[in-house]
Write a protein that holds these residues in place. Sequence first.
Motif, short mmCIF file in Angstrom:
data_model
loop_
_atom_site.label_atom_id
_atom_site.label_comp_id
_atom_site.label_asym_id
_atom_site.label_seq_id
_atom_site.Cartn_x
_atom_site.Cartn_y
_atom_site.Cartn_z
N LEU A 87 0.85 -1.19 0.00
CA LEU A 87 0.00 0.00 0.00
C LEU A 87 0.89 1.23 0.00
O LEU A 87 1.98 1.21 0.59
CB LEU A 87 -0.90 0.02 1.25
N LEU A 124 0.81 5.68 0.28
CA LEU A 124 0.29 7.04 0.34
C LEU A 124 1.31 7.88 -0.41
O LEU A 124 2.40 8.16 0.12
CB LEU A 124 0.14 7.52 1.79
N ALA A 180 -5.44 3.25 5.63
CA ALA A 180 -6.79 2.85 5.20
C ALA A 180 -7.17 3.47 3.85
O ALA A 180 -7.89 2.84 3.07
CB ALA A 180 -7.82 3.23 6.26
N ARG A 181 -6.68 4.67 3.56
CA ARG A 181 -7.02 5.34 2.30
C ARG A 181 -5.88 5.24 1.27
O ARG A 181 -5.90 5.93 0.24
CB ARG A 181 -7.38 6.79 2.56
N ALA A 182 -4.92 4.37 1.54
CA ALA A 182 -3.77 4.21 0.66
C ALA A 182 -4.16 3.51 -0.64
O ALA A 182 -5.15 2.78 -0.71
CB ALA A 182 -2.67 3.42 1.35
N THR A 183 -3.34 3.73 -1.65
CA THR A 183 -3.50 3.07 -2.94
C THR A 183 -2.82 1.71 -2.89
O THR A 183 -1.70 1.58 -2.38
CB THR A 183 -2.84 3.93 -4.05
N THR A 184 -3.47 0.70 -3.44
CA THR A 184 -2.84 -0.61 -3.56
C THR A 184 -1.89 -0.57 -4.75
O THR A 184 -2.30 -0.33 -5.88
CB THR A 184 -3.90 -1.72 -3.77
N GLU A 239 -3.58 4.39 9.47
CA GLU A 239 -3.17 5.52 8.63
C GLU A 239 -3.11 5.13 7.16
O GLU A 239 -3.09 5.99 6.28
CB GLU A 239 -1.81 6.08 9.09
N THR A 283 -4.78 -2.91 7.30
CA THR A 283 -5.14 -1.55 7.72
C THR A 283 -5.69 -1.50 9.15
O THR A 283 -5.67 -0.44 9.76
CB THR A 283 -6.14 -0.90 6.74
N ARG A 338 -6.53 -6.84 3.02
CA ARG A 338 -6.35 -5.39 3.12
C ARG A 338 -6.90 -4.87 4.44
O ARG A 338 -6.27 -4.05 5.11
CB ARG A 338 -7.01 -4.68 1.94
N GLN A 339 -8.06 -5.38 4.85
CA GLN A 339 -8.65 -4.97 6.13
C GLN A 339 -7.76 -5.39 7.29
O GLN A 339 -7.56 -4.65 8.24
CB GLN A 339 -10.06 -5.57 6.27
#
Length: 80
Positions: A25, A27, A66-70, A64, A59, A55-56
């Motif tokens: 992941l 940011l 959680a909104r990252a790009t895979t 921090e 995260t 992913r869950q």
Amino acid sequence: MSTSNTQTTAPAQAAQGSHFWVLTLELPGRAALTQGGAYTPPAGMTRNEAYLALRQHVTADHPEMARATTMFFALEPNQL
């Protein structure tokens, strides 16, 4: 930009799971995180459901991200 490389276990995992996974992941410009491990998905689980569960899992330990790009996801049989 910081990078964290950590190996971890996944939910409901046997000691040597049926599959091996890697998830990265990012940011952009701030942080990247790569984790992987063994995982035995429940019978009938789809690849997408496994991705979402893993992913869950990642995260939950790193909210921090959680909104990252895979950037990368792999789920392969663990048998050589």
